[in-house]
Structure formats: C-alpha cells, structure tokens
Design a protein around this motif. Sequence first.
Motif, short mmCIF file in Angstrom:
data_model
loop_
_atom_site.label_atom_id
_atom_site.label_comp_id
_atom_site.label_asym_id
_atom_site.label_seq_id
_atom_site.Cartn_x
_atom_site.Cartn_y
_atom_site.Cartn_z
N ASP A 165 0.67 -1.32 0.06
CA ASP A 165 0.03 -0.07 -0.01
C ASP A 165 0.89 1.31 0.04
OD1 ASP A 165 -1.64 2.14 0.34
OD2 ASP A 165 -2.85 1.15 2.05
N PRO A 166 1.16 1.87 -1.21
CA PRO A 166 1.91 3.06 -1.33
C PRO A 166 1.53 4.01 -0.28
CG PRO A 166 1.64 2.30 -3.52
CD PRO A 166 0.35 1.59 -2.61
N ASP A 167 0.37 4.33 -0.14
CA ASP A 167 -0.37 5.52 0.81
C ASP A 167 0.13 5.12 2.18
OD1 ASP A 167 -1.73 6.82 -1.62
OD2 ASP A 167 -3.29 5.76 -1.28
N TYR A 168 -0.14 3.78 2.52
CA TYR A 168 0.27 3.65 4.02
C TYR A 168 1.83 3.72 4.11
CZ TYR A 168 1.33 0.97 8.34
OH TYR A 168 1.90 0.55 9.48
N ALA A 169 2.59 3.27 3.10
CA ALA A 169 4.01 3.24 3.40
C ALA A 169 4.47 4.64 3.37
CB ALA A 169 4.51 2.40 1.96
N ALA A 170 3.91 5.60 2.87
CA ALA A 170 4.54 6.89 2.77
C ALA A 170 4.25 7.66 3.99
CB ALA A 170 3.53 7.66 1.88
N THR A 171 3.63 7.33 4.95
CA THR A 171 3.42 7.46 6.37
C THR A 171 4.39 6.99 7.37
OG1 THR A 171 1.73 5.92 7.17
CG2 THR A 171 0.98 7.95 5.99
N THR A 172 5.41 6.00 6.72
CA THR A 172 6.12 5.27 7.50
C THR A 172 7.52 5.88 7.59
OG1 THR A 172 6.88 3.51 5.93
CG2 THR A 172 5.09 3.13 7.29
N GLU A 173 8.53 5.34 8.09
CA GLU A 173 9.95 5.86 8.18
C GLU A 173 10.49 5.68 6.74
OE1 GLU A 173 12.76 3.40 10.32
OE2 GLU A 173 10.90 2.40 10.88
N PHE A 174 10.03 4.69 6.02
CA PHE A 174 10.90 4.30 4.76
C PHE A 174 10.08 5.44 3.83
CE2 PHE A 174 10.15 0.37 7.27
CZ PHE A 174 11.59 0.12 7.36
N GLY A 175 9.00 5.95 3.81
CA GLY A 175 8.49 6.72 2.87
C GLY A 175 7.83 6.11 1.58
N ASP B 264 20.14 -7.55 6.77
CA ASP B 264 20.69 -6.17 7.27
C ASP B 264 20.05 -5.05 7.17
OD1 ASP B 264 22.99 -8.26 7.33
OD2 ASP B 264 24.40 -6.73 6.47
N ARG B 265 19.12 -5.00 6.38
CA ARG B 265 18.10 -4.06 6.09
C ARG B 265 16.96 -4.23 5.22
NH1 ARG B 265 18.26 -1.66 1.04
NH2 ARG B 265 20.43 -1.32 0.14
N TYR B 266 16.20 -3.59 5.13
CA TYR B 266 14.76 -3.86 4.16
C TYR B 266 15.48 -3.22 2.92
CZ TYR B 266 11.14 -4.10 7.34
OH TYR B 266 10.13 -4.67 8.25
N VAL B 267 14.81 -3.93 1.64
CA VAL B 267 15.30 -3.59 0.21
C VAL B 267 14.06 -2.83 -0.21
CG1 VAL B 267 15.77 -4.71 -1.96
CG2 VAL B 267 16.54 -5.97 0.09
N ARG B 268 14.61 -1.98 -1.08
CA ARG B 268 13.70 -0.84 -1.62
C ARG B 268 13.50 -1.29 -3.07
NH1 ARG B 268 12.75 3.80 1.54
NH2 ARG B 268 14.13 3.89 3.65
#
Length: 323
Positions: free
Chosen positions: A48-58, A114-118
């Motif tokens: 969900d791009p709208d939700y993800a935009a509200t997180t630390e990842f943007g 090690d981290r999330y992949v974008r």
Amino acid sequence: MADYEWLSEVRSMVGREYGRIYAWDEVNPAMVRQWCEVMGVDNPLYTDPDYAATTEFGEIVAPPAMLQAWCLEGLHMNNYPPGSTDENPYEVLGLIEAQGYPAVVAVNSELTFDRYVRMGEKLYYTTLIKEVSEEKTTALGTGFFVTQVMSFFSEKPEGDEKVGELLFRVIKFKPAQQPKPVEKSESAVPKIKRPRPGISDDTRFFWEGCEAGELRIQHCKSCNRLQHPPAPVCSHCQSFELDYQISKGKGELYSFVVMHYPEVPPFEYPNPIGLIQLDEGVRIPAGLTGINPADLEIGQRVEVEFQTFDDELTLPLFRPASA
C-alpha cells in the motif's frame, strides 16, 4: 574418524568464494504483491503506497523473507542473467558424491537481513564454501556436512552494499543399511481402487446419470443454455433454475494429453485423456479408450462409453465413433 586422501581436494575448497549470481529484475512492486498473495502476507508496508508513505521508509519496501527470491533462476535450471558467473558452487558436493556418497538432505537454512530492500534496487549474491565437516554417522547414514553462505548485495554507484545472508547446510551421505522388507503374498497386497469423485448436491445428478448409462449435462431453464462442469448457478445468466438434459454422447476431440509419468496405480499407461467438444456445444474432460494414443487426432469423432470400475464406480469414457 576417517581421513581419506581424496578429502584434501575437498578441504582445499573451504574458504573459496564463487562469483556473482545476478537478479533478473530490479526489486519491483508487482513481484512483491504476487509474493505476498502467495504467502498470505497482508502487511500494508509492502503493498500500500499511501500507507508506506506515512512510515519511516516513505515508500513500499520488499518483505525481508523474500530476499532469496530475487536471484532465483526461474522456471529453467541454471538460467541466470548475463554477467552471472558460470562457476558451480555445488562442485564440492560432486566431489564427495564421486567417492560413494550419493544421497543429500538439507539440514539447515538460516536467512538473516541487514536492512529492508527498496524498489528499484538490483541485487546479486556470491557463494562461500564455509565448512566441510569430518565424516559423521547419523540416523540417515554416514557422510559429510557441507555449509555454504550466500551473501546478498545491492549494486550502488558509491559501492555495493550487503543487504542479507543465507546460510545453507546439507549432509552428503551413504544411506544407512535398511532392513529388507518382509515379502507379502500377492493376495495380502490391498488392491488400489480408482479415486472416487467428490459428489455434492450440484453434481449428484451427473454421477447418477453415469450409473444409469446417461450423459447428463446441466441445463438452465431460464436461458436454455448448457454448462459443464455442474455449478449451483448458471454461468450465463446467474439463474438458480437448473435441471439437466441427456446428451447423445457424441462429439469431437477438441484437445488431448497422454500421461506417461508418474505412473500412479490403478491407471494403465500410457493414459490418454481428452477434452471432448460435445455436439450439444459444451466441453467435457474424460478418459479415452479403444485407441492407440499415437493415433489420436484433434477433431476426430468420438462417442461416449460407460465403464464400471471396482464394481461400483461408473465413468464416461470416449472412444472413436463407429462408422
């Protein structure tokens, strides 16, 4: 503890790192969505791009557990993208197998991140032969534990960045001696019967028709159309007013396959199965009988023949139509 001469070549491979295996595609939302659907993951951070935009990842990110999936070869074995190494990181297993250790079983798989992949990142991995154990005896048999580590990286202009790691361990072994099975008389071996169909209120009329020697096709009283397989509602007009009509059981071979393997009892092989276009306009899958599979042809005329199996299951098969 055995110390074979040939082990020196195997041990010389410990610490060797094999070249890159690249991903076919950049990390992308479509593959993430499909993976989440298959795995039953509903975290909106991944889809969900709208939700993800509200997180630390943007923005949406890929599930960490999906890391290995990005660099798989796909449907065909060893079909890796251009630029990937043609070295075989499993050659150490081949060396051990050549010395009489034919079996292999995976015993450990540890995936770390090690981290999330974008989205948009391009990944690759390298393989390190980390360890080959001394000869061990287990319940499975006697052999060697081989440990490999796949390190995953993201390509970056300023320098590639490690994003995760997969530790994979197998045992390559000689199977333990198995006791000889007790021989049973032929009469003591249970006869395998044909699998029974699942019968519901929607399909009972069809199977009762087979027992009566009738090929019954579901009919909609509202739109006067036929459909197969049977359903609780008309697929054409969504009416619940359904009955059946008796087909003449004649048609043509619309398509077919011939099953050769695996051979599953009690079926005979090769086992031809056809999709029949009935003269009434619907198609029905059924077994084919009375013809050499090599002589099957699309479009040839066929007719129904009811056969009873195990003295209790009557099925509609199709054979070449008589002249």
